[in-house]
Design an enzyme around this catalytic site. Structure first.
Site, PDB file in Angstrom:
ATOM      1  N   SER A  77      42.902  46.289  27.563  1.00 25.60           N
ATOM      2  CA  SER A  77      42.976  47.720  27.836  1.00 25.60           C
ATOM      3  C   SER A  77      42.144  48.557  26.859  1.00 25.60           C
ATOM      4  CB  SER A  77      44.430  48.170  27.784  1.00 25.60           C
ATOM      5  OG  SER A  77      44.468  49.561  27.900  1.00 25.60           O
ATOM      6  N   THR A  97      49.353  49.407  34.203  1.00 28.28           N
ATOM      7  CA  THR A  97      48.315  48.449  34.568  1.00 28.28           C
ATOM      8  C   THR A  97      48.944  47.133  34.995  1.00 28.28           C
ATOM      9  OG1 THR A  97      46.196  47.506  33.875  1.00 28.28           O
ATOM     10  CG2 THR A  97      47.841  47.758  32.138  1.00 28.28           C
ATOM     11  N   LYS A 105      51.449  47.818  38.807  1.00 31.99           N
ATOM     12  CA  LYS A 105      50.995  48.964  39.605  1.00 31.99           C
ATOM     13  C   LYS A 105      51.748  49.145  40.926  1.00 31.99           C
ATOM     14  CE  LYS A 105      46.297  49.594  37.902  1.00 31.99           C
ATOM     15  NZ  LYS A 105      44.888  49.755  38.290  1.00 31.99           N
ATOM     16  N   ASP A 125      42.565  56.062  40.059  1.00 33.61           N
ATOM     17  CA  ASP A 125      41.407  55.148  40.064  1.00 33.61           C
ATOM     18  C   ASP A 125      40.336  55.601  41.072  1.00 33.61           C
ATOM     19  OD1 ASP A 125      42.122  53.355  38.079  1.00 33.61           O
ATOM     20  OD2 ASP A 125      43.203  52.026  39.438  1.00 33.61           O
ATOM     21  N   GLY A 156      43.137  45.429  43.674  1.00 37.11           N
ATOM     22  CA  GLY A 156      43.637  46.762  43.322  1.00 37.11           C
ATOM     23  C   GLY A 156      42.533  47.807  43.199  1.00 37.11           C
ATOM     24  N   ASN A 166      35.534  40.126  51.359  1.00 34.61           N
ATOM     25  CA  ASN A 166      36.329  39.534  50.276  1.00 34.61           C
ATOM     26  C   ASN A 166      36.349  38.016  50.390  1.00 34.61           C
ATOM     27  OD1 ASN A 166      38.023  39.992  47.963  1.00 34.61           O
ATOM     28  ND2 ASN A 166      39.762  39.309  49.195  1.00 34.61           N
TER      29      ASN A 166
HETATM   30  P1  NAP Z   1      42.615  42.106  41.429  1.00 35.21           P
HETATM   31  O1  NAP Z   1      43.550  43.014  42.114  1.00 35.21           O
HETATM   32  O2  NAP Z   1      43.097  40.858  40.813  1.00 35.21           O
HETATM   33  O3  NAP Z   1      41.433  41.738  42.489  1.00 35.21           O
HETATM   34  C1  NAP Z   1      40.415  40.830  42.137  1.00 35.21           C
HETATM   35  C2  NAP Z   1      39.354  40.831  43.224  1.00 35.21           C
HETATM   36  O4  NAP Z   1      38.244  40.022  42.782  1.00 35.21           O
HETATM   37  C3  NAP Z   1      39.836  40.195  44.533  1.00 35.21           C
HETATM   38  O5  NAP Z   1      39.171  40.827  45.621  1.00 35.21           O
HETATM   39  C4  NAP Z   1      39.375  38.740  44.377  1.00 35.21           C
HETATM   40  O6  NAP Z   1      39.204  38.057  45.615  1.00 35.21           O
HETATM   41  C5  NAP Z   1      38.016  38.971  43.737  1.00 35.21           C
HETATM   42  N1  NAP Z   1      37.499  37.806  43.020  1.00 35.21           N
HETATM   43  C6  NAP Z   1      37.953  37.278  41.856  1.00 35.21           C
HETATM   44  N2  NAP Z   1      37.211  36.211  41.500  1.00 35.21           N
HETATM   45  C7  NAP Z   1      36.266  36.047  42.469  1.00 35.21           C
HETATM   46  C8  NAP Z   1      35.216  35.119  42.670  1.00 35.21           C
HETATM   47  N3  NAP Z   1      34.971  34.146  41.811  1.00 35.21           N
HETATM   48  N4  NAP Z   1      34.440  35.271  43.766  1.00 35.21           N
HETATM   49  C9  NAP Z   1      34.662  36.272  44.646  1.00 35.21           C
HETATM   50  N5  NAP Z   1      35.650  37.182  44.518  1.00 35.21           N
HETATM   51  C10 NAP Z   1      36.447  37.066  43.440  1.00 35.21           C
HETATM   52  O7  NAP Z   1      41.844  42.869  40.243  1.00 35.21           O
HETATM   53  P2  NAP Z   1      41.475  44.432  40.151  1.00 35.21           P
HETATM   54  O8  NAP Z   1      42.561  45.153  39.462  1.00 35.21           O
HETATM   55  O9  NAP Z   1      41.017  44.905  41.486  1.00 35.21           O
HETATM   56  O10 NAP Z   1      40.237  44.391  39.130  1.00 35.21           O
HETATM   57  C11 NAP Z   1      38.972  43.898  39.527  1.00 35.21           C
HETATM   58  C12 NAP Z   1      37.951  44.237  38.438  1.00 35.21           C
HETATM   59  O11 NAP Z   1      37.853  45.672  38.343  1.00 35.21           O
HETATM   60  C13 NAP Z   1      38.349  43.743  37.038  1.00 35.21           C
HETATM   61  O12 NAP Z   1      37.185  43.283  36.381  1.00 35.21           O
HETATM   62  C14 NAP Z   1      38.861  44.996  36.338  1.00 35.21           C
HETATM   63  O13 NAP Z   1      38.653  44.967  34.933  1.00 35.21           O
HETATM   64  C15 NAP Z   1      37.985  46.063  36.994  1.00 35.21           C
HETATM   65  N6  NAP Z   1      38.585  47.399  37.012  1.00 35.21           N
HETATM   66  C16 NAP Z   1      37.842  48.422  36.535  1.00 35.21           C
HETATM   67  C17 NAP Z   1      38.342  49.711  36.568  1.00 35.21           C
HETATM   68  C18 NAP Z   1      37.494  50.826  36.041  1.00 35.21           C
HETATM   69  O14 NAP Z   1      38.049  51.912  35.807  1.00 35.21           O
HETATM   70  N7  NAP Z   1      36.205  50.628  35.849  1.00 35.21           N
HETATM   71  C19 NAP Z   1      39.622  49.959  37.088  1.00 35.21           C
HETATM   72  C20 NAP Z   1      40.361  48.878  37.597  1.00 35.21           C
HETATM   73  C21 NAP Z   1      39.839  47.597  37.546  1.00 35.21           C
HETATM   74  P3  NAP Z   1      40.474  37.279  46.279  1.00 35.21           P
HETATM   75  O15 NAP Z   1      41.270  38.347  46.973  1.00 35.21           O
HETATM   76  O16 NAP Z   1      39.849  36.326  47.216  1.00 35.21           O
HETATM   77  O17 NAP Z   1      41.237  36.633  45.159  1.00 35.21           O
END
Ligand code: NAP
Length: 293
Positions: free
Chosen positions: A18, A65, A69, A106, A134, A155
């Site tokens: 975080s 987080t 969530k 977000d 998410g 996805n």
């Molecule tokens: P999450 O809910 O766990 O979702 C992960 C996503 O990534 C899913 O769609 C998953 O696909 C996909 N994925 C993971 N590994 C993969 C791979 N090897 N090949 C293809 N797809 C893959 O996580 P989240 O909360 O959405 O976070 C995702 C990213 O966004 C993280 O890096 C996080 O740090 C970042 N983030 C950034 C912000 C910002 O403010 N910039 C805010 C929130 C999150 P499946 O459904 O098939 O598992």
């Protein structure tokens, strides 16, 4: 008598990645306001007690987080429209010392970053969104609300993309959204028609103790100079996808703006003050570069 410090915090488990503490503590110190920000590692089984603790102790607000969530929703008194549409809460505000209101900032964080950092508006744009977790969900809902003309969600697990597309269409009448499998051929087909390509997955993110993830989900030759290419990943700031987009002369947007502007929304609601965006941006960039990005 000593003045009571107003408390803010973050609930998550674990909290290793975080940036919230640095972001809000920098802002509080800079503005000289009587608030204090504290990270709390809250295990899932302790979430109900922790949420009651917010009310009991008069904590003004918390960020929420992974993994809380969704789980926090039934423990709150009210949800804002965005939190209801996204079925996820990333910010809680204690209103009138009594009511716990769940927000999701977000999506607005991402769209504000698009507008302020690269001067682009989602209205009327065709979007290719990779991911259905998410972050992608918040972005998909907000882009539809803001009038994107078409959103293609791809996805790794296609059923999740299809489910998210159906959810957005149900919640945002008139939106054009489709979901499918994250396969190279599909990516190429939708990239060709898109104005904006967004990586909403964790692909490209550096994890402590692991070798850098150099993969990207969009083959370089599919990126064109007219594209805006965005990444939600902010560590490293320039992900392999964004490096490849730069080489292809496309405009790029890092994940840093999203995190800052979602935080600015929360900070305004908790304190009534504006987050010092440029100062916070410099501090986060420094911290990320020291962490090895
Ligand atoms: P999450 O809910 O766990 O979702 C992960 C996503 O990534 C899913 O769609 C998953 O696909 C996909 N994925 C993971 N590994 C993969 C791979 N090897 N090949 C293809 N797809 C893959 O996580 P989240 O909360 O959405 O976070 C995702 C990213 O966004 C993280 O890096 C996080 O740090 C970042 N983030 C950034 C912000 C910002 O403010 N910039 C805010 C929130 C999150 P499946 O459904 O098939 O598992």
């Amino acid at each position: 008598m000593a003045e009571v410090v107003k408390a803010l915090g973050i609930f998550g488990y674990p909290l290793a990645h975080s940036m919230s503490h640095l972001m809000y503590s920098t802002a509080i110190k800079h503005l000289g306001i009587n608030f204090q920000f504290q990270p709390y590692e809250v295990k899932p089984e302790h979430l109900p007690a922790a949420v009651e603790g917010v009310r009991a102790m008069g904590i003004r607000g918390v960020c929420v987080t992974i993994p809380h969530k969704g789980a926090i929703i039934p423990l709150l008194d009210e949800l804002t429209e965005d939190a209801r549409l996204m079925r996820a809460v990333n910010v809680v505000c204690l209103e009138d010392g009594e009511r716990l209101v769940g927000h999701n900032t977000d999506g607005i964080g991402f769209v504000t970053s698009m507008r302020k950092d690269v001067g682009q508006d989602p209205k009327g744009k065709r979007i290719l969104l990779l991911g259905a977790g998410g972050a992608a969900k918040a972005i998909a809902v907000k882009l539809a609300v803001e009038g994107a003309s078409h959103i293609s969600i791809l996805n790794r697990t296609p059923s999740k993309a299809e489910e998210l597309a159906e959810h957005v269409k149900d919640q945002v009448p008139g939106s054009e959204v489709e979901g499918g499998a994250l396969e190279t051929e599909q990516v190429g087909r939708f990239a060709k028609e898109a104005d904006i390509i967004i990586n909403g997955t964790s692909v490209g993110m550096w994890k402590k103790g692991e070798p850098p993830d150099k993969s990207t989900l969009v083959p370089s030759e599919q990126i064109m100079p007219h594209h805006l290419v965005c990444d939600v990943v902010y560590n490293p700031l320039l992900t392999p996808l964004l490096c490849s987009a730069k080489r292809r002369k496309a405009k790029v947007l890092t994940g840093l703006g999203m995190i800052i502007y979602q935080g600015a929304e929360a900070f305004r609601r908790w304190t009534g003050c504006e987050l010092p965006v440029q100062l916070v941006r410099r501090r986060l960039i420094r911290a990320l570069s020291q962490a090895g990005s």
